[in-house]
Motif scaffolding. Structure first.
Motif, short mmCIF file in Angstrom:
data_model
loop_
_atom_site.label_atom_id
_atom_site.label_comp_id
_atom_site.label_asym_id
_atom_site.label_seq_id
_atom_site.Cartn_x
_atom_site.Cartn_y
_atom_site.Cartn_z
N ALA A 85 0.83 -1.20 0.00
CA ALA A 85 0.00 0.00 0.00
C ALA A 85 0.86 1.25 0.00
CB ALA A 85 -0.94 0.01 1.20
N VAL A 86 0.29 2.32 -0.55
CA VAL A 86 0.99 3.60 -0.60
C VAL A 86 0.02 4.70 -0.20
CG1 VAL A 86 0.48 3.98 -3.05
CG2 VAL A 86 2.44 5.13 -2.01
N THR A 87 0.49 5.71 0.53
CA THR A 87 -0.32 6.85 0.93
C THR A 87 0.10 8.05 0.10
OG1 THR A 87 -0.46 6.03 3.20
CG2 THR A 87 -1.03 8.34 2.84
N LEU A 88 -0.90 8.70 -0.55
CA LEU A 88 -0.66 9.89 -1.36
C LEU A 88 -1.29 11.10 -0.68
CD1 LEU A 88 -1.46 8.62 -4.99
CD2 LEU A 88 0.73 8.53 -3.75
N GLU A 89 -0.66 12.26 -0.87
CA GLU A 89 -1.19 13.53 -0.36
C GLU A 89 -1.43 14.45 -1.53
OE1 GLU A 89 -0.04 17.17 2.74
OE2 GLU A 89 1.50 15.84 1.97
N ASP A 90 -2.69 14.93 -1.71
CA ASP A 90 -2.98 15.83 -2.82
C ASP A 90 -2.69 17.27 -2.45
OD1 ASP A 90 -5.12 16.83 -1.34
OD2 ASP A 90 -6.68 16.03 -2.65
N ARG A 91 -2.97 18.20 -3.38
CA ARG A 91 -2.60 19.59 -3.17
C ARG A 91 -3.41 20.27 -2.09
NH1 ARG A 91 -5.38 23.63 -6.15
NH2 ARG A 91 -7.14 22.89 -7.38
N PHE A 92 -4.50 19.63 -1.62
CA PHE A 92 -5.29 20.19 -0.54
C PHE A 92 -4.89 19.60 0.81
CE2 PHE A 92 -8.03 20.24 -4.35
CZ PHE A 92 -8.19 21.61 -4.47
N GLY A 93 -3.86 18.73 0.80
CA GLY A 93 -3.42 18.09 2.04
C GLY A 93 -4.20 16.84 2.39
N LYS A 94 -5.09 16.39 1.49
CA LYS A 94 -5.89 15.18 1.74
C LYS A 94 -5.04 13.95 1.49
CE LYS A 94 -10.13 12.83 0.29
NZ LYS A 94 -11.29 12.87 -0.62
N HIS A 95 -5.15 12.97 2.40
CA HIS A 95 -4.41 11.72 2.27
C HIS A 95 -5.35 10.60 1.84
CE1 HIS A 95 -0.68 12.68 4.97
NE2 HIS A 95 -1.02 13.69 4.19
N ARG A 96 -4.87 9.75 0.92
CA ARG A 96 -5.60 8.55 0.55
C ARG A 96 -4.62 7.40 0.41
NH1 ARG A 96 -10.15 9.12 -4.04
NH2 ARG A 96 -10.26 6.92 -3.50
N VAL A 97 -5.08 6.22 0.82
CA VAL A 97 -4.25 5.02 0.75
C VAL A 97 -4.73 4.16 -0.41
CG1 VAL A 97 -3.46 2.97 1.99
CG2 VAL A 97 -3.91 5.08 3.24
N PHE A 98 -3.79 3.68 -1.23
CA PHE A 98 -4.12 2.86 -2.38
C PHE A 98 -3.27 1.59 -2.38
CE2 PHE A 98 -4.97 7.22 -3.80
CZ PHE A 98 -6.28 7.10 -4.28
N PRO A 99 -3.84 0.49 -2.84
CA PRO A 99 -3.02 -0.72 -3.00
C PRO A 99 -2.04 -0.53 -4.15
CG PRO A 99 -5.21 -1.07 -3.92
CD PRO A 99 -5.24 0.26 -3.23
N MET A 100 -0.87 -1.11 -4.04
CA MET A 100 0.15 -0.98 -5.08
C MET A 100 -0.02 -2.12 -6.09
SD MET A 100 3.55 0.64 -3.29
CE MET A 100 3.84 -0.58 -2.02
N ARG A 101 -1.09 -1.99 -6.90
CA ARG A 101 -1.39 -3.01 -7.91
C ARG A 101 -0.50 -2.82 -9.14
NH1 ARG A 101 -6.90 -1.22 -6.89
NH2 ARG A 101 -7.97 -2.67 -5.49
N PRO A 102 -0.25 -3.89 -9.89
CA PRO A 102 0.48 -3.73 -11.15
C PRO A 102 -0.21 -2.75 -12.08
CG PRO A 102 0.34 -6.06 -10.55
CD PRO A 102 -0.56 -5.30 -9.59
N ARG A 103 0.54 -1.85 -12.69
CA ARG A 103 0.02 -0.85 -13.62
C ARG A 103 -1.01 0.07 -12.95
NH1 ARG A 103 0.95 -2.32 -19.03
NH2 ARG A 103 -0.77 -0.96 -19.65
N GLY A 104 -0.91 0.22 -11.64
CA GLY A 104 -1.95 0.94 -10.92
C GLY A 104 -1.80 2.45 -10.88
N PHE A 105 -0.67 2.98 -11.37
CA PHE A 105 -0.42 4.42 -11.26
C PHE A 105 0.13 4.97 -12.56
CE2 PHE A 105 -0.32 2.55 -7.12
CZ PHE A 105 -0.99 3.45 -6.31
#
Length: 278
Positions: A47-67
């Protein structure tokens, strides 16, 4: 004789291989299924946690070809440092936690001498844009031999590009403010079709807005009514003196590195450096 997988999938129908990219802290990616764009703040097993430009965090599974990285599919993998090291990209960026870093998050190269300037250039709209890029990416740019110049607006961009005479060994990257669908800036950018030129932009009215409000101790950038000078309106709304030069010096003084900037700007500057140095 053609080779097939056990499921009898012929080679020409197999999904194209995509690179595996370590989920280093600060790496700006887009999650393919949702379109959520942000900078990596943490990577864990699967899993990876991303932070957008508004400071919001979301967690996503690190699937193949997922990003998507700079618009191209990638598979994120856990960084050796757990996502707390540097970023991928140009100028020695990589997962070497514990080593000194530049303001952009790259691995610092002690004693490195500036490279002789390349024929390629990066153009930005104005002086403030150039000063911000220099403060955060200056070390990287000197090692890569990339010079940043400013245009004082993009109205004459097609003529500027023609005068520069881009070529395979003299690429031109352009950073545009307020590059959103339907804007004047978008129409101008679309008129530049030279394959040796890359025009990218951020959605902000001015590069001031690419500095995170939290770095300035304000809750958010104020909304300025149309028809008013944006910078003057910002100073008025925030109770700052109506001296935009002094306001910019204050803003720039609060920028210490890439963590003080919005991912929407970080990704575009990294993209331009990669393009010009390719």
């Amino acid at each position: 004789m053609r080779s097939y997988r056990p499921d009898l999938t012929p080679p020409w129908k197999r999904p194209a291989a995509v690179p595996e990219v370590p989920a280093e802290s600060g790496l700006v990616v887009e999650e393919a299924s949702t379109g959520f764009c942000g900078a990596v703040v943490r990577s864990e097993a699967g899993a990876v946690t991303l932070e957008d430009r508004f400071g919001k965090h979301r967690v996503f599974p690190m699937r193949p070809r997922g990003f998507l990285l700079e618009g191209k599919p990638v598979t994120l993998v856990r960084a050796a440092s757990g996502g707390t090291g540097g970023r991928g990209g140009t100028g020695g960026r990589g997962g070497t936690g514990g080593r000194a870093r530049t303001a952009s998050g790259s691995v610092a190269v002690p004693g490195a001498r500036a490279r002789v300037a390349r024929a390629g250039r990066i153009y930005v709209e104005g002086r403030h844009d150039a000063e911000l890029v220099e403060k955060v990416w200056g070390d990287d740019l000197r090692i890569e031999g990339v010079v940043v110049e400013y245009l004082e607006g993009v109205d004459d961009l097609p003529a500027v590009v023609a005068g520069f005479a881009p070529a395979a060994d003299a690429r031109l990257g352009v950073l545009v403010d307020h590059l959103v669908p339907g804007s004047k800036e978008a129409r101008i950018a679309q008129s530049v079709t030279d394959p040796h030129v890359l025009v990218v932009g951020h959605p902000y009215i001015d590069v001031w807005e690419a500095v995170k409000p939290s770095s300035l101790g304000i809750p958010a950038w104020p909304s300025v009514p149309r028809g008013q000078d944006w910078k003057t309106g910002v100073c008025r709304s925030l109770g700052w003196p109506s001296n935009t030069g002094a306001a910019w010096r204050h803003i720039l003084s609060r920028v210490h590195g890439y963590r003080d900037l919005e991912p929407a700007l970080l990704g575009r500057v990294e993209e331009l450096i990669d393009f010009v140095t390719a």
